[in-house]
Design a protein around this motif. Structure first.
Motif, short mmCIF file in Angstrom:
data_model
loop_
_atom_site.label_atom_id
_atom_site.label_comp_id
_atom_site.label_asym_id
_atom_site.label_seq_id
_atom_site.Cartn_x
_atom_site.Cartn_y
_atom_site.Cartn_z
N ALA A 15 0.84 -1.19 0.00
CA ALA A 15 0.00 0.00 0.00
C ALA A 15 0.88 1.24 0.00
CB ALA A 15 -0.92 0.00 1.22
N LEU A 16 0.58 2.16 -0.93
CA LEU A 16 1.30 3.44 -0.99
C LEU A 16 0.51 4.40 -1.86
CD1 LEU A 16 3.97 4.86 -0.08
CD2 LEU A 16 4.92 4.21 -2.31
N ASP A 17 0.52 5.66 -1.47
CA ASP A 17 -0.12 6.72 -2.25
C ASP A 17 -1.60 6.44 -2.51
OD1 ASP A 17 2.36 7.92 -2.33
OD2 ASP A 17 2.82 7.25 -4.36
N GLY A 18 -2.26 5.77 -1.57
CA GLY A 18 -3.68 5.52 -1.68
C GLY A 18 -4.06 4.29 -2.47
N GLY A 19 -3.08 3.57 -3.02
CA GLY A 19 -3.37 2.34 -3.76
C GLY A 19 -2.96 1.12 -2.98
N GLU A 20 -3.55 -0.02 -3.35
CA GLU A 20 -3.19 -1.30 -2.73
C GLU A 20 -3.06 -2.37 -3.80
OE1 GLU A 20 -5.66 -2.63 0.42
OE2 GLU A 20 -5.16 -0.96 1.75
N TRP A 21 -2.05 -3.22 -3.64
CA TRP A 21 -1.79 -4.29 -4.60
C TRP A 21 -1.45 -5.56 -3.84
CZ3 TRP A 21 0.04 0.64 -4.58
CH2 TRP A 21 -0.31 1.46 -5.66
N ASP A 22 -1.97 -6.70 -4.30
CA ASP A 22 -1.59 -7.99 -3.73
C ASP A 22 -0.19 -8.36 -4.25
OD1 ASP A 22 -4.02 -8.26 -2.43
OD2 ASP A 22 -4.94 -9.28 -4.14
N VAL A 23 0.68 -8.76 -3.34
CA VAL A 23 2.07 -9.05 -3.71
C VAL A 23 2.57 -10.31 -3.02
CG1 VAL A 23 2.80 -6.69 -4.28
CG2 VAL A 23 2.86 -7.46 -1.89
N ASP A 24 3.52 -10.96 -3.67
CA ASP A 24 4.31 -12.04 -3.07
C ASP A 24 5.72 -11.50 -2.85
OD1 ASP A 24 2.18 -13.86 -3.30
OD2 ASP A 24 2.78 -14.40 -5.34
N ASN A 25 6.23 -11.67 -1.66
CA ASN A 25 7.56 -11.15 -1.31
C ASN A 25 8.54 -12.27 -1.02
OD1 ASN A 25 5.73 -8.78 -0.72
ND2 ASN A 25 7.68 -7.88 -0.06
N ASN A 26 9.78 -12.07 -1.44
CA ASN A 26 10.86 -12.97 -1.07
C ASN A 26 11.42 -12.56 0.29
OD1 ASN A 26 10.82 -14.44 -3.51
ND2 ASN A 26 12.13 -12.91 -4.50
N VAL A 27 11.53 -13.53 1.17
CA VAL A 27 12.19 -13.35 2.47
C VAL A 27 13.44 -14.21 2.43
CG1 VAL A 27 12.00 -13.59 4.97
CG2 VAL A 27 9.97 -12.99 3.62
N TRP A 28 14.59 -13.60 2.71
CA TRP A 28 15.86 -14.31 2.67
C TRP A 28 16.41 -14.47 4.08
CZ3 TRP A 28 16.55 -16.26 -1.97
CH2 TRP A 28 16.00 -15.59 -3.07
N ILE A 29 16.86 -15.68 4.38
CA ILE A 29 17.47 -15.98 5.68
C ILE A 29 18.90 -16.44 5.42
CG2 ILE A 29 17.36 -17.36 7.78
CD1 ILE A 29 14.34 -17.68 7.27
N VAL A 30 19.86 -15.75 6.00
CA VAL A 30 21.27 -16.05 5.79
C VAL A 30 21.85 -16.48 7.13
CG1 VAL A 30 23.50 -15.19 5.00
CG2 VAL A 30 21.39 -14.31 3.97
N GLY A 31 22.45 -17.67 7.18
CA GLY A 31 23.03 -18.13 8.44
C GLY A 31 23.46 -19.58 8.37
N ASP A 32 23.65 -20.16 9.55
CA ASP A 32 23.98 -21.58 9.65
C ASP A 32 22.96 -22.25 10.56
OD1 ASP A 32 24.75 -20.73 12.18
OD2 ASP A 32 26.90 -20.96 11.82
N ASP A 33 23.33 -23.35 11.19
CA ASP A 33 22.37 -24.05 12.05
C ASP A 33 22.18 -23.36 13.39
OD1 ASP A 33 21.97 -25.97 10.12
OD2 ASP A 33 23.43 -27.38 10.96
N THR A 34 23.01 -22.38 13.69
CA THR A 34 22.99 -21.75 15.01
C THR A 34 22.41 -20.34 14.99
OG1 THR A 34 24.95 -23.01 15.64
CG2 THR A 34 24.43 -21.07 16.96
N GLU A 35 22.80 -19.54 13.98
CA GLU A 35 22.40 -18.14 13.96
C GLU A 35 22.08 -17.71 12.54
OE1 GLU A 35 25.65 -15.81 15.40
OE2 GLU A 35 26.88 -16.15 13.61
#
Length: 209
Positions: A15-35
């Motif tokens: 949502a921005l400037d009064g409009g709304e759009w359905d979106v799919d977002n990439n979430v990236w997780i960088v780490g190892d088995d601990t952190e």
């Protein structure tokens, strides 16, 4: 051993400037088995926490402050105790979504974030948003570009707080100078490489993407 990259896709509304759009977002997780660190806590804090699998979350890094990239950040921070990191130039956008919750730390150009023995360097790449950043992880052969660079062109610049000439300068000067085989992991959609995108720069400029 270098960190690994885990990926999930979450869905919601931009949502921005009064409009709304359905979106799919990439979430990236960088780490190892601990952190790990999370890049862009989008839409679903519970799904992101589940993907962490009990690892210690060192930071929630925001590539920019459009609501679809930050809407789950406070809830994820509350669940994990991790700080939210944002470039201060995007604070006005952040406050549109979270007026009562400020980020816990600032991202600066050239700053190095280390997780699981792997360094990610912050590249300030304004244009899509004033405080947009990318994260370059040379050990992983990767740059996380948020909405600055996609497969086929720059991020959108037709809304508030954005600038097409600025995003072109950012991409030319900060991203296309990276090795051509660097994998570009984006905020939405499929990955690409610097080498695949660099030859298109003049065409993007011509069409004022």
């Amino acid at each position: 051993m270098a960190a690994r990259i885990d990926h999930l896709v979450t869905s919601g509304t931009f949502a921005l400037d009064g409009g709304e759009w359905d979106v799919d977002n990439n979430v990236w997780i960088v780490g190892d088995d601990t952190e790990a660190i999370v890049i862009d806590a989008a839409h679903d804090a519970a799904a992101i926490e589940a993907a962490l699998g009990g690892r210690t979350l060192r930071a929630i890094v925001c590539t920019h402050a459009h609501n679809d990239h930050i809407d789950a950040a406070p809830a994820l921070a509350a669940a994990t105790g991790a700080p939210i990191l944002l470039h201060p130039d995007d604070l006005p956008l952040w406050l549109q979504t979270h007026p009562e919750h400020t980020p816990g730390g600032a991202l600066t150009d050239g700053q190095e974030l280390t997780v699981a023995g792997t360094t990610l360097t912050v590249l300030h790449t304004p244009g899509h948003a004033p405080g947009a950043v990318c994260l370059h992880a040379p050990e992983l052969g990767t740059v996380f570009t948020g909405d600055t660079l996609f497969q086929g062109g720059p991020g959108a610049t037709g809304r508030s707080f954005s600038s097409f000439p600025t995003i072109i300068d950012s991409i030319r000067d900060r991203l296309l100078t990276l090795p051509g085989d660097t994998k570009v992991r984006t905020g939405h959609g499929d990955p690409t490489t610097i080498g695949a995108e660099a030859p298109q720069l003049d065409e993007w400029i011509k069409r004022g993407h």
